[in-house]
Design an enzyme around this catalytic site. Sequence first.
Site, mmCIF file in Angstrom:
data_model
loop_
_atom_site.group_PDB
_atom_site.id
_atom_site.type_symbol
_atom_site.label_atom_id
_atom_site.label_comp_id
_atom_site.label_asym_id
_atom_site.label_seq_id
_atom_site.Cartn_x
_atom_site.Cartn_y
_atom_site.Cartn_z
ATOM 1 N N ASN A 9 0.877 -1.177 0.000
ATOM 2 C CA ASN A 9 0.000 0.000 0.000
ATOM 3 C C ASN A 9 0.909 1.220 0.000
ATOM 4 O O ASN A 9 1.532 1.528 1.011
ATOM 5 C CB ASN A 9 -0.886 -0.035 1.247
ATOM 6 C CG ASN A 9 -1.688 1.247 1.434
ATOM 7 O OD1 ASN A 9 -1.754 2.084 0.527
ATOM 8 N ND2 ASN A 9 -2.280 1.404 2.609
ATOM 9 N N LYS A 11 0.111 4.281 -0.169
ATOM 10 C CA LYS A 11 -0.467 5.466 0.471
ATOM 11 C C LYS A 11 -0.236 6.698 -0.417
ATOM 12 O O LYS A 11 -0.269 6.568 -1.632
ATOM 13 C CB LYS A 11 0.093 5.626 1.889
ATOM 14 C CG LYS A 11 -0.047 4.324 2.696
ATOM 15 C CD LYS A 11 0.270 4.463 4.151
ATOM 16 C CE LYS A 11 0.112 3.098 4.839
ATOM 17 N NZ LYS A 11 0.300 3.147 6.271
ATOM 18 N N HIS A 95 -9.195 1.329 5.177
ATOM 19 C CA HIS A 95 -7.896 1.449 5.847
ATOM 20 C C HIS A 95 -8.045 2.344 7.075
ATOM 21 O O HIS A 95 -8.830 3.299 7.069
ATOM 22 C CB HIS A 95 -6.858 2.032 4.880
ATOM 23 C CG HIS A 95 -5.466 1.934 5.417
ATOM 24 N ND1 HIS A 95 -4.972 2.852 6.320
ATOM 25 C CD2 HIS A 95 -4.494 1.018 5.220
ATOM 26 C CE1 HIS A 95 -3.735 2.489 6.640
ATOM 27 N NE2 HIS A 95 -3.416 1.387 5.987
ATOM 28 N N GLU A 97 -6.325 4.673 8.153
ATOM 29 C CA GLU A 97 -6.112 6.110 7.886
ATOM 30 C C GLU A 97 -7.371 6.737 7.293
ATOM 31 O O GLU A 97 -7.656 7.915 7.525
ATOM 32 C CB GLU A 97 -4.889 6.285 6.970
ATOM 33 C CG GLU A 97 -3.596 6.021 7.743
ATOM 34 C CD GLU A 97 -2.476 5.412 6.918
ATOM 35 O OE1 GLU A 97 -2.512 5.494 5.691
ATOM 36 O OE2 GLU A 97 -1.556 4.832 7.532
ATOM 37 N N GLU A 167 -4.863 -4.899 10.612
ATOM 38 C CA GLU A 167 -3.809 -3.908 10.793
ATOM 39 C C GLU A 167 -4.014 -3.192 12.128
ATOM 40 O O GLU A 167 -4.800 -2.252 12.219
ATOM 41 C CB GLU A 167 -3.861 -2.875 9.666
ATOM 42 C CG GLU A 167 -3.681 -3.459 8.288
ATOM 43 C CD GLU A 167 -3.146 -2.430 7.289
ATOM 44 O OE1 GLU A 167 -2.173 -2.752 6.612
ATOM 45 O OE2 GLU A 167 -3.674 -1.314 7.225
ATOM 46 N N GLY A 173 3.197 2.192 10.674
ATOM 47 C CA GLY A 173 4.146 3.290 10.500
ATOM 48 C C GLY A 173 4.898 3.649 11.766
ATOM 49 O O GLY A 173 5.539 4.692 11.836
ATOM 50 N N SER A 209 4.041 -2.294 10.047
ATOM 51 C CA SER A 209 5.493 -2.405 10.159
ATOM 52 C C SER A 209 6.028 -3.768 9.739
ATOM 53 O O SER A 209 7.006 -4.250 10.311
ATOM 54 C CB SER A 209 5.957 -2.048 11.578
ATOM 55 O OG SER A 209 5.580 -0.710 11.886
HETATM 56 P P1 13P Z 1 3.500 0.315 7.525
HETATM 57 O O1 13P Z 1 3.960 -0.981 6.859
HETATM 58 O O2 13P Z 1 4.205 1.515 7.004
HETATM 59 O O3 13P Z 1 3.457 0.188 9.000
HETATM 60 O O4 13P Z 1 1.959 0.503 7.037
HETATM 61 C C1 13P Z 1 1.084 -0.546 7.149
HETATM 62 C C2 13P Z 1 -0.162 -0.202 6.449
HETATM 63 O O5 13P Z 1 -0.913 0.670 6.874
HETATM 64 C C3 13P Z 1 -0.472 -0.896 5.194
HETATM 65 O O6 13P Z 1 -1.759 -0.632 4.750
#
Ligand code: 13P
Length: 245
Positions: A9, A11, A95, A97, A167, A173, A209
Amino acid sequence: MRKPLMAGNWKMNKTVEESVAILKELASLTKDVADRDILICPTYPALKSAADAVAGTNVMIGAQNLFWEEKGAFTAEVSGPMLIAAGCKYVIIGHSERRQYFGETDETVNKRLKAALKAGLLPIVCVGETLEQREKNETMKVVEAQVKNGLKELETGNWKLVTIAYEPVWAIGTGKTASPEQAEEVHSFIRGLLPAEVKETVRILYGGSMKPANVKELMAKENIDGGLVGGASLKAPDFAAIVKH
Ligand code: 13P
């Protein structure tokens, strides 16, 4: 046996040119991989060029969201049929976010999910608890509500097209990964919520992560069927290492 799905992803990262360059490098690094599915979800503007760049390779392209209407006066939105036309196979829905910053709820997740299936996209529905919810021992309750409400009223035939991504928000992140045991506990709980007909076939990805250094131990768990990778998917060699773990 569930074929692992290793998904990136991206983002809000990478221009069209950067996306194409990374995808070409990735496709070349993973060209011999046949035992797992490989997916990258770039930004909307890069989708068509991304799909063209990986045509004929084993790397697939997905989007990070979609709107539930097909067309019309919905400024800035993008529909399922548009994503199909741009070369997408998958779409990420719900997601954390989106939930945190853009008002996504289980109800809107459900609408997007149905629109994705109608358009012929394979949905990846994200669920996961915040740190506060984990500390209050609410993880299972939160995840159960997200799965039940986000995926409600799905026809049995459609369930087999769905992927779920667990997740934990506190692991996204942050560099803080859920331990394989912590993740497996929730993955097996989610599997227990699935309809009997698809209990053994629906893939449940881990996200938060994931990186070359921890992918192996996570993937060794029975109910972890792949990854949804943010940061570590932005560099072709890192993501290729994750794919090939
Ligand atoms: P990270 O791998 O940067 O922690 O992000 C995970 C994520 O949100 C994938 O959709």
